[in-house]
Design a protein around this motif. Structure first.
Motif, PDB file in Angstrom:
ATOM      1  N   ALA A 270       0.802  -1.225   0.000  1.00 12.06           N
ATOM      2  CA  ALA A 270       0.000   0.000   0.000  1.00 12.06           C
ATOM      3  C   ALA A 270       0.835   1.275   0.000  1.00 12.06           C
ATOM      4  N   ASP A 271       2.144   1.146   0.106  1.00 14.99           N
ATOM      5  CA  ASP A 271       3.021   2.316   0.019  1.00 14.99           C
ATOM      6  C   ASP A 271       3.341   2.564  -1.448  1.00 14.99           C
ATOM      7  N   TYR A 272       2.323   2.982  -2.183  1.00 10.01           N
ATOM      8  CA  TYR A 272       2.447   3.111  -3.630  1.00 10.01           C
ATOM      9  C   TYR A 272       3.495   4.144  -4.028  1.00 10.01           C
ATOM     10  N   LYS A 273       3.617   5.185  -3.247  1.00 12.09           N
ATOM     11  CA  LYS A 273       4.559   6.251  -3.592  1.00 12.09           C
ATOM     12  C   LYS A 273       5.999   5.727  -3.640  1.00 12.09           C
TER      13      LYS A 273
ATOM     14  N   TRP B 293      -9.312  -2.256  -1.184  1.00 16.47           N
ATOM     15  CA  TRP B 293      -9.853  -1.074  -0.523  1.00 16.47           C
ATOM     16  C   TRP B 293      -9.473   0.208  -1.259  1.00 16.47           C
ATOM     17  N   ASP B 294      -8.257   0.225  -1.791  1.00 18.99           N
ATOM     18  CA  ASP B 294      -7.796   1.423  -2.494  1.00 18.99           C
ATOM     19  C   ASP B 294      -8.412   1.531  -3.887  1.00 18.99           C
ATOM     20  N   ARG B 295      -8.745   0.420  -4.488  1.00 20.99           N
ATOM     21  CA  ARG B 295      -9.513   0.466  -5.736  1.00 20.99           C
ATOM     22  C   ARG B 295     -10.833   1.197  -5.482  1.00 20.99           C
TER      23      ARG B 295
ATOM     24  N   VAL C 299      -4.654  -0.109 -16.316  1.00 20.00           N
ATOM     25  CA  VAL C 299      -3.474  -0.881 -15.895  1.00 20.00           C
ATOM     26  C   VAL C 299      -2.952  -0.365 -14.552  1.00 20.00           C
ATOM     27  N   VAL C 300      -3.877  -0.005 -13.671  1.00 26.35           N
ATOM     28  CA  VAL C 300      -3.523   0.529 -12.355  1.00 26.35           C
ATOM     29  C   VAL C 300      -4.165  -0.281 -11.231  1.00 26.35           C
ATOM     30  N   PHE C 301      -5.448  -0.613 -11.365  1.00 25.67           N
ATOM     31  CA  PHE C 301      -6.138  -1.341 -10.297  1.00 25.67           C
ATOM     32  C   PHE C 301      -5.434  -2.654  -9.966  1.00 25.67           C
ATOM     33  N   MET C 302      -4.737  -3.240 -10.923  1.00 22.77           N
ATOM     34  CA  MET C 302      -4.000  -4.478 -10.709  1.00 22.77           C
ATOM     35  C   MET C 302      -2.914  -4.324  -9.645  1.00 22.77           C
ATOM     36  N   HIS C 303      -2.430  -3.101  -9.439  1.00 30.86           N
ATOM     37  CA  HIS C 303      -1.360  -2.856  -8.481  1.00 30.86           C
ATOM     38  C   HIS C 303      -1.871  -2.366  -7.124  1.00 30.86           C
ATOM     39  N   LEU C 304      -3.188  -2.226  -6.981  1.00 29.68           N
ATOM     40  CA  LEU C 304      -3.776  -1.668  -5.763  1.00 29.68           C
ATOM     41  C   LEU C 304      -4.448  -2.742  -4.910  1.00 29.68           C
ATOM     42  N   ASP C 305      -4.447  -2.524  -3.605  1.00 29.89           N
ATOM     43  CA  ASP C 305      -5.300  -3.324  -2.737  1.00 29.89           C
ATOM     44  C   ASP C 305      -6.761  -3.015  -3.046  1.00 29.89           C
TER      45      ASP C 305
ATOM     46  N   SER D 254      -9.173  -8.935 -10.804  1.00 32.75           N
ATOM     47  CA  SER D 254     -10.518  -8.573 -10.366  1.00 32.75           C
ATOM     48  C   SER D 254     -11.518  -9.501 -11.039  1.00 32.75           C
ATOM     49  N   THR D 255     -12.789  -9.309 -10.699  1.00 36.05           N
ATOM     50  CA  THR D 255     -13.903  -9.934 -11.405  1.00 36.05           C
ATOM     51  C   THR D 255     -14.840  -8.824 -11.864  1.00 36.05           C
ATOM     52  N   PRO D 256     -15.678  -9.085 -12.849  1.00 33.32           N
ATOM     53  CA  PRO D 256     -16.683  -8.087 -13.226  1.00 33.32           C
ATOM     54  C   PRO D 256     -17.575  -7.703 -12.054  1.00 33.32           C
ATOM     55  N   GLN D 257     -17.909  -8.681 -11.212  1.00 22.87           N
ATOM     56  CA  GLN D 257     -18.778  -8.403 -10.072  1.00 22.87           C
ATOM     57  C   GLN D 257     -18.118  -7.445  -9.077  1.00 22.87           C
ATOM     58  N   GLU D 258     -16.826  -7.621  -8.857  1.00 22.33           N
ATOM     59  CA  GLU D 258     -16.112  -6.731  -7.935  1.00 22.33           C
ATOM     60  C   GLU D 258     -16.162  -5.285  -8.418  1.00 22.33           C
ATOM     61  N   LEU D 259     -15.813  -5.070  -9.668  1.00 22.47           N
ATOM     62  CA  LEU D 259     -15.781  -3.707 -10.188  1.00 22.47           C
ATOM     63  C   LEU D 259     -17.183  -3.111 -10.257  1.00 22.47           C
ATOM     64  N   THR D 260     -18.168  -3.924 -10.628  1.00 25.28           N
ATOM     65  CA  THR D 260     -19.555  -3.457 -10.627  1.00 25.28           C
ATOM     66  C   THR D 260     -19.963  -2.975  -9.241  1.00 25.28           C
ATOM     67  N   THR D 261     -19.607  -3.744  -8.225  1.00 27.58           N
ATOM     68  CA  THR D 261     -19.961  -3.384  -6.853  1.00 27.58           C
ATOM     69  C   THR D 261     -19.333  -2.064  -6.447  1.00 27.58           C
ATOM     70  N   TYR D 262     -18.058  -1.871  -6.762  1.00 28.86           N
ATOM     71  CA  TYR D 262     -17.401  -0.603  -6.424  1.00 28.86           C
ATOM     72  C   TYR D 262     -18.145   0.580  -7.041  1.00 28.86           C
ATOM     73  N   LEU D 263     -18.444   0.476  -8.330  1.00 31.08           N
ATOM     74  CA  LEU D 263     -19.079   1.603  -9.023  1.00 31.08           C
ATOM     75  C   LEU D 263     -20.479   1.865  -8.464  1.00 31.08           C
ATOM     76  N   GLN D 264     -21.240   0.819  -8.270  1.00 35.30           N
ATOM     77  CA  GLN D 264     -22.603   1.004  -7.770  1.00 35.30           C
ATOM     78  C   GLN D 264     -22.598   1.554  -6.348  1.00 35.30           C
ATOM     79  N   ARG D 265     -21.741   1.035  -5.488  1.00 35.75           N
ATOM     80  CA  ARG D 265     -21.677   1.501  -4.101  1.00 35.75           C
ATOM     81  C   ARG D 265     -21.188   2.947  -4.021  1.00 35.75           C
ATOM     82  N   ALA D 266     -20.361   3.359  -4.967  1.00 32.99           N
ATOM     83  CA  ALA D 266     -19.881   4.738  -4.980  1.00 32.99           C
ATOM     84  C   ALA D 266     -20.943   5.719  -5.470  1.00 32.99           C
ATOM     85  N   GLY D 267     -21.990   5.197  -6.132  1.00 32.24           N
ATOM     86  CA  GLY D 267     -23.079   6.052  -6.583  1.00 32.24           C
ATOM     87  C   GLY D 267     -23.275   6.123  -8.073  1.00 32.24           C
ATOM     88  N   PHE D 268     -22.437   5.428  -8.846  1.00 29.83           N
ATOM     89  CA  PHE D 268     -22.582   5.476 -10.298  1.00 29.83           C
ATOM     90  C   PHE D 268     -23.820   4.691 -10.749  1.00 29.83           C
TER      91      PHE D 268
END
Length: 225
Positions: A5-8, A134-136, A126-132, A189-203
């Motif tokens: 998680a220390d991406y910097k 929660w950070d996605r 090509v970024v979410f692959m490098h994130l935890d 990831s899975t399609p379901q994971e990314l769908t959940t993030y977007l929907q929960r964020a309000g999209f």
């Protein structure tokens, strides 16, 4: 070694020379080949959220400006965000000829200091692959925050659900022992994971599609919250 998680610090270490930075963000040390990979990303953006000449774009995890160099000339503005100051410096050198494009250094966990409701499109490739995970989700929330009503968001990641995605997962599982995995190693990831993030964020109007190794997810910020 920094934590995952220390991406910097992780990505500053991977960008100690321009050639290394190019390799880790685009899979090549060659400038012309790096530019060529951006065209594919533009085609994916066109097929999902669209590219309009009046759009203000933001990229999460812009690296050396691989996509921004091609996208900047055809949109109103392009702002790249990256946790690595070394990457940001390289990006701004590559984009120096464009008045409407610039890269800024961010914390690695949010999009401060970008203002609320100020952009038309936010994307991350090509970024979410490098994130935890929660950070996605945190970045999806941040994208929602900075988008204007009606703004569009798109992201991608390797899909564990496709044949080539599973092959990629298995290869990386065998390549490193648990205590030797690089901090930047790609996670699927899975399609379901990314769908959940977007929907929960309000999209709304959230869609996904799988293409070979990848899964795309995109959605729209409602006109009225």
């Amino acid at each position: 070694m920094p934590s995952r998680a220390d991406y910097k610090n992780t990505w500053n270490e991977l960008a100690q020379t321009p050639e290394e930075a190019f390799l880790y963000v685009g899979g090549t040390r060659d400038e012309a080949e790096l530019d060529a990979t951006a065209i594919h990303t533009l085609n994916v953006l066109r097929a999902t959220v669209g590219i309009r000449d009046e759009d203000d774009f933001v990229e999460i995890g812009c690296g050396v400006g691989r996509v921004g160099k091609s996208l900047g000339p055809i949109v109103k503005s392009w702002t790249g965000c990256d946790a690595s100051g070394a990457m940001v410096d390289l990006a701004n050198k590559r984009l120096a000829a464009m008045d409407n494009a610039n890269a800024i250094e961010v914390s690695g966990h949010d999009l401060q200091p970008l203002a609320d409701a100020s952009y038309d499109v936010v994307y991350s490739t090509v970024v979410f692959m490098h994130l935890d995970d929660w950070d996605r989700y945190r970045y999806v929330q941040e994208a929602f925050r900075i988008l204007r009503p009606g703004g569009r968001f798109w992201c991608d990641n390797i899909s564990i659900m496709t044949e080539n995605g599973w092959k990629y997962f298995e290869e990386h599982c065998k390549a490193f022992s648990p205590l030797e995995r690089p901090t930047h190693i790609a996670k699927c990831s899975t399609p379901q994971e990314l769908t959940t993030y977007l929907q929960r964020a309000g999209f709304t109007d959230v869609q996904t599609r799988e293409r070979d190794l990848w899964v795309d997810a995109w959605g729209v910020k409602p006109l009225a919250e």
